[in-house]
Write a protein that holds these residues in place. Sequence first.
Motif, PDB file in Angstrom:
ATOM      1  N   GLN A  67      -6.593  -3.124  -7.933  1.00 48.66           N
ATOM      2  CA  GLN A  67      -7.662  -2.517  -7.148  1.00 48.66           C
ATOM      3  C   GLN A  67      -7.527  -1.003  -7.112  1.00 48.66           C
ATOM      4  OE1 GLN A  67      -7.671  -3.671  -3.049  1.00 48.66           O
ATOM      5  NE2 GLN A  67      -9.817  -3.118  -2.727  1.00 48.66           N
ATOM      6  N   HIS A  68      -6.327  -0.517  -6.907  1.00 53.66           N
ATOM      7  CA  HIS A  68      -6.112   0.929  -6.904  1.00 53.66           C
ATOM      8  C   HIS A  68      -6.360   1.525  -8.275  1.00 53.66           C
ATOM      9  CE1 HIS A  68      -4.199   2.101  -2.957  1.00 53.66           C
ATOM     10  NE2 HIS A  68      -4.330   0.796  -2.813  1.00 53.66           N
ATOM     11  N   ARG A 123       0.828  -1.205   0.000  1.00 53.43           N
ATOM     12  CA  ARG A 123       0.000   0.000   0.000  1.00 53.43           C
ATOM     13  C   ARG A 123       0.869   1.264   0.000  1.00 53.43           C
ATOM     14  NH1 ARG A 123      -2.512  -1.339   3.964  1.00 53.43           N
ATOM     15  NH2 ARG A 123      -4.209  -2.437   2.916  1.00 53.43           N
ATOM     16  N   LEU A 141     -15.182  -2.637 -11.797  1.00 54.41           N
ATOM     17  CA  LEU A 141     -14.981  -2.980 -10.391  1.00 54.41           C
ATOM     18  C   LEU A 141     -14.835  -4.485 -10.210  1.00 54.41           C
ATOM     19  CD1 LEU A 141     -17.478  -0.519  -8.661  1.00 54.41           C
ATOM     20  CD2 LEU A 141     -14.993  -0.341  -8.831  1.00 54.41           C
ATOM     21  N   SER A 180      -8.887  13.116 -12.629  1.00 54.48           N
ATOM     22  CA  SER A 180      -8.351  11.856 -12.107  1.00 54.48           C
ATOM     23  C   SER A 180      -7.330  11.220 -13.041  1.00 54.48           C
ATOM     24  CB  SER A 180      -9.500  10.865 -11.870  1.00 54.48           C
ATOM     25  OG  SER A 180     -10.201  10.601 -13.083  1.00 54.48           O
ATOM     26  N   THR A 185     -12.857   5.121 -10.729  1.00 49.98           N
ATOM     27  CA  THR A 185     -14.167   5.411 -10.138  1.00 49.98           C
ATOM     28  C   THR A 185     -14.141   6.658  -9.269  1.00 49.98           C
ATOM     29  OG1 THR A 185     -13.604   3.915  -8.293  1.00 49.98           O
ATOM     30  CG2 THR A 185     -14.831   2.992 -10.156  1.00 49.98           C
ATOM     31  N   ALA A 186     -12.960   7.072  -8.800  1.00 47.15           N
ATOM     32  CA  ALA A 186     -12.899   8.311  -8.017  1.00 47.15           C
ATOM     33  C   ALA A 186     -13.232   9.531  -8.847  1.00 47.15           C
ATOM     34  CB  ALA A 186     -11.513   8.464  -7.399  1.00 47.15           C
ATOM     35  N   THR A 201     -11.295  -5.583 -11.276  1.00 44.43           N
ATOM     36  CA  THR A 201     -10.227  -5.166 -10.363  1.00 44.43           C
ATOM     37  C   THR A 201     -10.453  -5.607  -8.937  1.00 44.43           C
ATOM     38  OG1 THR A 201     -11.353  -3.031 -10.059  1.00 44.43           O
ATOM     39  CG2 THR A 201      -9.663  -3.164 -11.768  1.00 44.43           C
ATOM     40  N   ASN A 202     -11.492  -6.381  -8.697  1.00 41.22           N
ATOM     41  CA  ASN A 202     -11.768  -6.882  -7.348  1.00 41.22           C
ATOM     42  C   ASN A 202     -10.770  -7.993  -7.021  1.00 41.22           C
ATOM     43  OD1 ASN A 202     -12.770  -7.625  -4.906  1.00 41.22           O
ATOM     44  ND2 ASN A 202     -14.753  -8.337  -5.672  1.00 41.22           N
ATOM     45  N   GLY A 262      -8.647   0.495 -10.424  1.00 42.95           N
ATOM     46  CA  GLY A 262     -10.089   0.656 -10.510  1.00 42.95           C
ATOM     47  C   GLY A 262     -10.607   1.783  -9.638  1.00 42.95           C
ATOM     48  N   GLN A 263     -10.053   1.914  -8.439  1.00 43.78           N
ATOM     49  CA  GLN A 263     -10.475   2.994  -7.552  1.00 43.78           C
ATOM     50  C   GLN A 263     -10.096   4.355  -8.109  1.00 43.78           C
ATOM     51  OE1 GLN A 263      -8.633   2.012  -3.835  1.00 43.78           O
ATOM     52  NE2 GLN A 263     -10.038   0.306  -3.388  1.00 43.78           N
TER      53      GLN A 263
END
Length: 1634
Positions: free
Chosen positions: A841-842, A792, A866, A902, A848-849, A869-870, A844-845
């Motif tokens: 995952q990041h 992370r 989502l 973004s 979507t952000a 990327t889950n 995808g986030q």
Amino acid sequence: MPALSGSDLAPSSAEAVTRTLRSSNESPMQRLSFAQDLWNSKHIFIPGKDELLLDWIVSELFNATKGKSCKFGESPHLNYGHWQFLCTLLDHFTAIKRRYESGGAWTKTGSSKNKVARTPSVKARVGDIFVVVLNDVSDSLSERINKHAPNDLLAIESLTRITCECFRRLTADLNEILRPTLELYVTLTDSAVRFFDIASSSDISIAAASGQFLQIVLYHLQKISQQSPNRKKTFSITVSKLFLPILTLRYSLKTSPAKSSPEGFEHHFEVLVKDLLQHNLFHREHMQEFANVLHHLEGKASVTGAEKAGYPKQFLELLRGSLATGAGVQFRAVLNSLPFIYELFIQSSQELTKRRPLSTEPTFPLFLEFHQTLSDLMKRMLETGTDVSMRTAQNVLDVLVDLLNLVQRSDIYRPTNDETSKKQLQFFEQLNRFFLDLGGTLPSTCHSRIIQGWHCLLLLDYTIIESHLAEVWPFILTPVAAATLQAELFTRELLRTFTKCRRLDYLIEKYLEALRHVQLTRGANVTNQAIFYSTSCLSEFAACIEKLLPAQAIALMQLLRKELEEHCLQPQATGRSAKRQKREKDPARGKSRDFHLSAELPVILLSLLLENAHISQGQQKAFEELIGELQANFIDPVLARCDAGRKLELPETDALLLPALSLKLALLRASPAYWAMHVTTVSIDRMLGLLRRISLSDPKVAYLQNEIVLSHIERIASTTVDPRQDTNCVRMMTDVLSNLSLRAYDLATTWDMRLKSLTSANQIVGSWSMIANHLVPISRLAERSQLEDIVRLLIDSIEKSPIEAVSREGTLIAVTKHLLSSTVFYELKPVRDAFVPVLLQHLGQAVTAGIMSPSSLNSQEISILLDLTNPADAEAKMNAYQRLGELFEDSACAQPHLSPDSLPRVLRLLDTLHTLPTAYFSQTERDMIVGTLLVMERLFYKSLSADTDNLDRRVNGLRLAALTRKIGLRLMLSRQNKLLTFLSPAIMEWYLVSLDQYEQWQDAETTATLSYNDMIVAATYEIQELTCRKLLQRLADTSPKDAGATPGEHVKRLLAFVQDYCPKSYSINRFRPANALAKSITAWTESRPERLHSLNTCCEGLGDAVNDFVERLQAMVCHNLQDFTLDGETMQQDCTEIVNERSCKEAQFAFEVYCHLLRFYKFGGDGAKYSNGLVFLAGLVTGSIRLICDISRTGNRLDGQHKALPHLASLCADFVAAFAANFRDITPAVEANSMRNLVTLMWYIMQINSQDAQSATLESECAKKMTSALSSLVRDTSQKQYTELLACHLDRLEGEPASLAVSIEKNTLPSRYEDTTLLVRCLSLVINGDNREVGRGLVRKELPRILVKLSQIIQVTTSVETALEILQLLTQIVADKFLSLRHSDVALILHSVAAVISTSSPLQTTMPPVTVDATHPESVGPPEALQLFDAVYRLLLGLLRSRKDLVVEVIPCFTGVLKELFACFRIRPRIDAPAPRLNRNSTNSAHKFPSQFETPSLLARYAPLPVTCAENLSRLLVAIGQKALTRKHAAGNRTDGGITMTTMGTSASTTVKPFSKHVPFLLSTIVHIQSSARPFTPAAKSALMEGVYALLDLCGDHGRDAVLAGLDAHGGGRPLFKALVGDWEKYHRFTGKV
């Protein structure tokens, strides 16, 4: 005054004219007007009119200089018109002189009866006029400075310039009129210097004019001084009249740059003054007098009779007198010019010494004289004590140090231990004492120059400084800010010097003593301010450690250990008085009475020793004892004081604890023995317990203890199969990672990677760096949650760091980039398993952000993204992947709107994904990543298409598309059987449709948009081609797929889409989708033609769809290319409407499709369409050639259309290349002259492109196309056609030498070079092409003619590339076993090689300049020289291996080339090296001259060449002694009637023994080189030894005796050769015994 307008009013005689000109009743302007009218009149003819007027104007100016009037415009000598008239007359006589000089009829005054052809006679002294003019103008400027009106200044400038012009004409062409003398030029120089000094303070224009005058005067003064036979007179005049004014002006120019001096004047003035003073004062005839005078002055205080005997006393007295004043401009000028004067004196002395040594060396005595004078001056200034005198004293110190620097750089002092060197050394020791005294007297701002003086003394003799180190250190340890740089340089030189003397331990010991003394005196630690603590000094110390012997390294470690134990661990008492200590009642201050010396510097030095020292096996025991003592006597006692239970005084953190922990860490990293003997898990636990309380408050202690723990765990992990079984290690790892606080951090913090700057604020950077360095043990022992925290942090540092922080060192992103660039990161599976899911995952986030509407989160695209990327649900991922086809099929689905803000975060994550290799992901992950990238690109594509006005957003959007498609292509290439585009044809359709929008986002002025769009286009069409190829391979699979479409249906839909897309698109790339499809279909058909008839079986209607696609595509392509065929309609159009850059590029893409269609018809069995296509191709070739001709003729009249000519030439090259590839099918029964026409077209295209191409890329591509076309012609032609092809090239080769020679004379070389190089390259393809059965007989017949022309070209060409091509062609001819050569052919080849590398080679005009310098002996020559040597080597080796039986007849030529190659490996000559003395006793006249004065050959100028070249030459020498292989031609039993080749060896008597007679000459050359002043380099000599020994194998006893007889009896050649023979007999000669 009589008028001159008519002949009736003109003066009646020459006497009347003379009386009128010299009449005192008329004003000067009236007389000038009369003279001008007389000069311009065409009606009055007076014998010698020009001489009369010249004598009059000179007399007029001269008489005016004696008058009292000095007003501008009134007095003739200050009037512009008079000088202008004189300039006109001088131009007239200059023209006459040049005209008669060309015919040889010009004589000096009075020496010829021809009055017209002699110099005019002038009675007045012309030179005195210029002196008076300069003085009068100077007086006028100085009296009314800053008071002149602009018109007055303009008049002065004009007068100065016309006067200067007259003087220039007199000195250049009419020197007989000026009658110059040395005294005249000296007086002129004095006046010109004064005039320039005054003018430079008033006006820039006048300064420029006066500066030009001064340069001319100085130049001619220097010239006449060199011609003067009386050197003593020249010396005296220079000293008495020129020396001080010139030095004063020079000093003024250097110290007052704001003056109005003209541009470039200072440089020219400096050069002229240097040459003038060096020749007039320090001429070689004066140097012996200087030596005598200075020798008697050395060590004596007063002027003796010996000094009076030599005229240099005048110069020395002048210097003393000028410096005795102590103030004034002349004093400062002379003082600051002493280094300049001394440098000139040194240069003159050294130049004379090279020719003829002096009886006594004068340079050091002159330095002693200058030093004595400056020392007396310094004492007077210091005794005065005023501010002015102190500034003067600092100036004197600067001059003294500069003089000492000259002594050091000029190698004047040599420690030969004779009487002279001892006296000089004694003087330098006194000078060192003088510097020490000045250091205590002068202010601290002068310490920099004093340290520089010590630096010079150290370089002269290190013993001068060694005996006074204790006194020098106080100035070096903690220098003032102004002296820091000099202190660092001096300290580094100390380290280097004492390392060479093997006394580095002594230097460090004295340094530590001085540091202790400073700390004890001041009562505080000053380690951080010490100069040794600087990065440059520590780096120098590390470099010195690598040069130490193991025993020296151990001794130095022992010294530092003793320092730690005796002086750092024990408290030290301060040096303050007891009375002062009693007054200190404060307990906190009382602790400072006894304090610990800082152990930081000794520990740093120990750490560098441990890291860089070489410990031998013999010193291993002493090293282990040393580290044991460090652990027991320093590290353990310091850590023991941290035990709260023992109630001991806590150690000072900065002084003891941090150094102890740093030393423990350094030992742990550097020594496995230390870890095995002194480090255990129990001891680490005990250390953690002792430091727990301190580490909570001190981040430095926490950092060091964590590094120690991780280093210990890494040792265990590297020696254990499963380190997780060690519970203590797992526990310590968990504790360390828990203490690092990876969940709360500031991404913007920075750390410079130095321990002393580590704080709680930037501790996260230190922790992250620690994790990156120990990631291997962490990945094996850390828990899953801890790895996720690390991952992370890794991803956060990527996606949240500002872009400008990426390039900064000491940031989280910098550590992350270093980690991602390491190989270890990609080998850790636990890290990979945690990193890849989190990264997706990041990603995808991050997308979507940017959703601006919350309702969009429920859209189908976001849902699929989502799920893909889950990281948890694998089944949801697969379902989402399968739903991608439905998503692209449904064009009516909701389109969520994303914020472009973004994009930067997404782009940073994509950059990281792009750096990860394909093998880093599993197969499933690759599919998920491709799907994620596709959905992401589609989301941003829709959002950015709605707002294209923002350029930055367009750039980011194009970059996003380029990254997603490049990554997707790379991953799909690894999953060729399961491509994303198989899910639905709509995916590929969207890929292609989006290209039009991306092309509209381009900005012509933004390079980034163009490059990103090119990347998108290239990746898209590669994806399309891959998809089509794999779909065609899967046509047999007719089972329905999950996506609902079979491969056949997929292909049908793609065909229909492309067929509809090409006519509607306006993109320049509109034919490229069709090209990808046509290429795949053609390749699929070509491999198995019968497949084409089974297409309808694979899929209903597929065969008809393919045929319909091909027919429609052919119609579109032919329509696009129709303009280039120049049919009836097109010929009536203007060619500017057809040809431009866009149309040519679009036609190239269309023609690629057309070529695939031709192949499709050819292999598909449709002969009629194939024939029609070839006819259309012939029309394209003809039409494009006509277009090129039209544009070439009218290009100058067209507005910019000539820019498209290179693109049209490249397109035409495509047409011709395709025509040549199908030549056999086009002209099976056509006459052979069609071949000549085609070759003519090819040559025309290459010449057009090479002359007019604006891009090197286009030129290279066109040459490759024509080369490929020519190869096709050679391969596929018949014998008759090949005959014509060869004749065409031979006809061009026939006239090439003459054309090249004419081009050299006309200086039109660049285009000719390219044409000649292309001709040789094409001829090589024709001769060595793949058509041996047809062409070898023809080539064998024309080979002598070819060799003669190539030899002629190589002897006149100045192009290195052309010479390389010819040498390569000759090498191929020599190695071709089917070509027979004669002895004359081999001789011609060797003659060509000798012409290339000879001294008079024409290539020397274009080869790079030669750097004759020995300061960089490891450097290699330019690439051109290396390529030439390699080409010559390969050709000679080919002759020995393939044609040795022919070389036997021309061995002298062969050995002559070898001798030139030997000189390529000699050491480089030094420019400043003295000439070697000739051996007058030598009897060998051939070698009396030193070798460095010989004229080197072309390659020898770049000596020494690299060792690889020497190894090749050695291989060539070995090949001389090897038996040759001959080939016997015999008819075999082959069914094709060919010829078989039988290879057999020859006897040594036929090919080896003849060389033995010539080997002594080669050996003699080698010995002469090795015994000369420039022998072989050591590396080259080692590489050549194998070849030399091979030559000795061939050389018998008589040959060796011949070598000895030819060597110089008094030189070093004979002993060298005897030693060489001895080594050969001992180590190499075959004796028959094993």
